[in-house]
Design a protein around this motif. Structure first.
Motif, short mmCIF file in Angstrom:
data_model
loop_
_atom_site.label_atom_id
_atom_site.label_comp_id
_atom_site.label_asym_id
_atom_site.label_seq_id
_atom_site.Cartn_x
_atom_site.Cartn_y
_atom_site.Cartn_z
N ARG A 140 0.83 -1.21 0.00
CA ARG A 140 0.00 0.00 0.00
C ARG A 140 0.86 1.25 0.00
O ARG A 140 0.59 2.21 -0.74
CB ARG A 140 -0.96 0.01 1.19
CG ARG A 140 -1.87 1.20 1.20
CD ARG A 140 -2.72 1.26 -0.07
NE ARG A 140 -3.50 2.48 -0.11
CZ ARG A 140 -3.75 3.14 -1.24
NH1 ARG A 140 -3.33 2.70 -2.39
NH2 ARG A 140 -4.46 4.24 -1.20
N CYS A 148 -1.57 8.26 13.35
CA CYS A 148 -3.03 8.35 13.38
C CYS A 148 -3.45 9.53 14.25
O CYS A 148 -2.68 10.01 15.08
CB CYS A 148 -3.66 7.06 13.90
SG CYS A 148 -3.37 6.74 15.62
N ASP A 202 -8.62 8.62 16.96
CA ASP A 202 -8.71 7.37 16.20
C ASP A 202 -7.86 6.29 16.84
O ASP A 202 -8.26 5.11 16.88
CB ASP A 202 -8.28 7.58 14.75
CG ASP A 202 -9.23 8.47 13.97
OD1 ASP A 202 -10.39 8.64 14.41
OD2 ASP A 202 -8.81 9.01 12.92
N ASP A 255 -7.80 -5.00 4.35
CA ASP A 255 -8.45 -3.70 4.12
C ASP A 255 -8.14 -2.72 5.23
O ASP A 255 -7.87 -1.53 4.97
CB ASP A 255 -9.96 -3.87 3.98
CG ASP A 255 -10.37 -4.46 2.64
OD1 ASP A 255 -9.55 -4.46 1.69
OD2 ASP A 255 -11.52 -4.92 2.53
N LEU A 256 -8.17 -3.17 6.48
CA LEU A 256 -7.89 -2.28 7.61
C LEU A 256 -6.45 -1.79 7.55
O LEU A 256 -6.19 -0.59 7.71
CB LEU A 256 -8.16 -2.98 8.94
CG LEU A 256 -7.84 -2.16 10.19
CD1 LEU A 256 -8.65 -0.87 10.24
CD2 LEU A 256 -8.06 -3.00 11.45
N GLU A 286 -4.47 -1.54 4.94
CA GLU A 286 -4.34 -0.61 3.81
C GLU A 286 -4.95 0.75 4.16
O GLU A 286 -4.37 1.80 3.84
CB GLU A 286 -5.00 -1.18 2.57
CG GLU A 286 -4.24 -2.35 1.98
CD GLU A 286 -4.95 -2.98 0.79
OE1 GLU A 286 -6.11 -2.61 0.50
OE2 GLU A 286 -4.34 -3.85 0.16
N ASP A 287 -6.10 0.75 4.80
CA ASP A 287 -6.74 2.01 5.20
C ASP A 287 -5.89 2.77 6.20
O ASP A 287 -5.76 4.00 6.12
CB ASP A 287 -8.13 1.76 5.79
CG ASP A 287 -9.16 1.37 4.74
OD1 ASP A 287 -8.90 1.52 3.52
OD2 ASP A 287 -10.24 0.88 5.15
N THR A 292 -2.95 4.34 4.42
CA THR A 292 -3.43 5.49 3.64
C THR A 292 -3.73 6.67 4.56
O THR A 292 -3.35 7.81 4.26
CB THR A 292 -4.69 5.11 2.84
OG1 THR A 292 -4.37 4.01 1.97
CG2 THR A 292 -5.21 6.28 2.02
N ASP A 293 -4.42 6.42 5.66
CA ASP A 293 -4.74 7.50 6.60
C ASP A 293 -3.48 8.14 7.16
O ASP A 293 -3.41 9.37 7.31
CB ASP A 293 -5.61 6.97 7.74
CG ASP A 293 -7.02 6.59 7.30
OD1 ASP A 293 -7.41 6.95 6.17
OD2 ASP A 293 -7.71 5.92 8.10
N GLU A 347 -10.44 12.42 -2.92
CA GLU A 347 -10.37 10.96 -2.77
C GLU A 347 -9.74 10.26 -3.98
O GLU A 347 -8.99 9.32 -3.82
CB GLU A 347 -11.76 10.40 -2.51
CG GLU A 347 -11.74 8.92 -2.24
CD GLU A 347 -13.09 8.39 -1.85
OE1 GLU A 347 -13.32 7.20 -2.09
OE2 GLU A 347 -13.93 9.14 -1.33
N SER A 402 -7.03 6.84 -3.83
CA SER A 402 -7.86 5.65 -3.61
C SER A 402 -7.18 4.42 -4.18
O SER A 402 -6.34 4.50 -5.07
CB SER A 402 -9.24 5.84 -4.22
OG SER A 402 -9.13 6.04 -5.61
N ARG A 403 -7.57 3.27 -3.66
CA ARG A 403 -6.99 2.00 -4.10
C ARG A 403 -7.50 1.61 -5.44
O ARG A 403 -8.49 1.86 -5.94
CB ARG A 403 -7.35 0.88 -3.12
CG ARG A 403 -6.63 1.02 -1.83
CD ARG A 403 -6.92 -0.14 -0.95
NE ARG A 403 -7.78 0.36 0.11
CZ ARG A 403 -8.56 -0.37 0.85
NH1 ARG A 403 -8.63 -1.63 0.65
NH2 ARG A 403 -9.28 0.13 1.81
#
Length: 128
Positions: A13, A56, A60, A94-95, A97-98, A101-102, A123, A127-128
């Motif tokens: 990622r 982060c 969060d 997914d988590l 990768e998110d 990205t964040d 976005e 985005s992926r």
């Protein structure tokens, strides 16, 4: 997600993000991803287990640590602004990768507008 898969996912990622650069300032056992000279991901090991540190927002970080046993305050980082992702059963691809990205977007938002490789609020640019 097991340790090597955790590293592969985070690395993959990070490498997709505009202007991300990989470095090894701490030697061959750790890899740091930076955007315009600022760190957004650290891949390393702790007691022989692969871990990933990401930046982060403090609120969060509290929520993520409460929801996932495999997320703890950032190892060797500012514990308010960084979290550590440990191998285990609660993290999904997914988590991870998110979160990478964040972390990237948090760092990009701190850059002067003229240095930003993307608009962090558009976005489609990340985005992926």
């Amino acid at each position: 997600m097991e340790g090597e898969a955790l590293h592969r996912c985070a690395r993959s990622r990070a490498e997709q993000l505009p202007a991300a650069v990989a470095e090894q300032p701490f030697g061959p056992g750790s890899q740091v991803y930076k955007v315009k000279g600022k760190v957004f991901v650290l891949l390393t090991e702790l007691a022989g287990r692969p871990i990933v540190n990401v930046k982060c927002a403090p609120e969060d970080g509290v929520a993520l640590r409460g929801a996932h046993a495999d997320i703890v305050p950032g190892y060797h980082m500012n514990k308010r602004h960084w979290i550590t992702l440990n191998p285990g059963g609660t993290l999904t691809e997914d988590l991870v990768e998110d979160l990478v990205t964040d972390s990237y977007l948090l760092v990009v938002r701190t850059l002067p507008k003229a240095q930003r490789p993307i608009d962090p609020d558009a976005e489609q640019s990340y985005s992926r």
